[in-house]
Design a protein around this motif. Sequence first.
Motif, PDB file in Angstrom:
ATOM      1  N   SER A  21       0.888   1.258  -4.697  1.00  9.94           N
ATOM      2  CA  SER A  21       1.714   1.729  -3.585  1.00  9.94           C
ATOM      3  C   SER A  21       1.703   3.244  -3.545  1.00  9.94           C
ATOM      4  O   SER A  21       1.607   3.896  -4.587  1.00  9.94           O
ATOM      5  CB  SER A  21       3.159   1.253  -3.750  1.00  9.94           C
ATOM      6  N   CYS A  22       1.803   3.782  -2.355  1.00 11.89           N
ATOM      7  CA  CYS A  22       1.893   5.230  -2.175  1.00 11.89           C
ATOM      8  C   CYS A  22       2.934   5.501  -1.101  1.00 11.89           C
ATOM      9  O   CYS A  22       2.770   5.074   0.048  1.00 11.89           O
ATOM     10  CB  CYS A  22       0.550   5.810  -1.780  1.00 11.89           C
ATOM     11  N   VAL A  23       3.972   6.214  -1.491  1.00  6.36           N
ATOM     12  CA  VAL A  23       5.024   6.581  -0.549  1.00  6.36           C
ATOM     13  C   VAL A  23       4.811   8.031  -0.118  1.00  6.36           C
ATOM     14  O   VAL A  23       4.598   8.912  -0.961  1.00  6.36           O
ATOM     15  CB  VAL A  23       6.412   6.421  -1.182  1.00  6.36           C
ATOM     16  N   ALA A  24       4.866   8.236   1.166  1.00  6.48           N
ATOM     17  CA  ALA A  24       4.678   9.571   1.715  1.00  6.48           C
ATOM     18  C   ALA A  24       5.892   9.965   2.553  1.00  6.48           C
ATOM     19  O   ALA A  24       6.605   9.097   3.051  1.00  6.48           O
ATOM     20  CB  ALA A  24       3.418   9.612   2.580  1.00  6.48           C
ATOM     21  N   PRO A  25       6.112  11.249   2.713  1.00 10.69           N
ATOM     22  CA  PRO A  25       7.158  11.666   3.662  1.00 10.69           C
ATOM     23  C   PRO A  25       6.828  11.133   5.049  1.00 10.69           C
ATOM     24  O   PRO A  25       5.675  11.061   5.448  1.00 10.69           O
ATOM     25  CB  PRO A  25       7.082  13.198   3.621  1.00 10.69           C
ATOM     26  N   GLY A  26       7.867  10.766   5.788  1.00 11.21           N
ATOM     27  CA  GLY A  26       7.642  10.156   7.086  1.00 11.21           C
ATOM     28  C   GLY A  26       6.799  10.999   8.032  1.00 11.21           C
ATOM     29  O   GLY A  26       5.947  10.473   8.757  1.00 11.21           O
ATOM     30  N   SER A  27       7.029  12.282   8.025  1.00  7.69           N
ATOM     31  CA  SER A  27       6.286  13.154   8.933  1.00  7.69           C
ATOM     32  C   SER A  27       4.792  13.133   8.628  1.00  7.69           C
ATOM     33  O   SER A  27       3.961  13.209   9.536  1.00  7.69           O
ATOM     34  CB  SER A  27       6.823  14.581   8.836  1.00  7.69           C
ATOM     35  N   ILE A  28       4.458  13.024   7.358  1.00  8.27           N
ATOM     36  CA  ILE A  28       3.059  12.960   6.946  1.00  8.27           C
ATOM     37  C   ILE A  28       2.489  11.579   7.255  1.00  8.27           C
ATOM     38  O   ILE A  28       1.390  11.440   7.807  1.00  8.27           O
ATOM     39  CB  ILE A  28       2.921  13.278   5.447  1.00  8.27           C
TER      40      ILE A  28
END
Length: 113
Positions: A21-28
């Motif tokens: 899994s990879c969580v990113a900031p929403g804007s990205i």
Amino acid sequence: QVQLVESGGGDVQPGGSLTLSCVAPGSIFRAYNMGWYRQAPGKQRELVARITTGGRTNYLDSLKGRFTISKDNSKNTVYLQMNSLKPEDTAVYYCKAETTTLWGQGTQVTVSS
């Protein structure tokens, strides 16, 4: 500081499965295609799979049918489902916001009996 955070790596026997899994900031996450890369010891980093903002996917040819990239827009998370793992899949796996310099810290996957 913008961060991509991977998780899900570990040790697995040949033939086993893992999901990264990879969580990113929403804007990205909303603005960029997301890619999974891997780097094995002594080898160059290579693209494993990519998913576009619209959900289209592409894979390293040799991995088609074993690996699946997907994403959950509600969680700003991209996944890499890895099945039928082989010792040669052993590597550090990274996620990346494509066309940026944003990388995760990497997660180790070791396939060994």
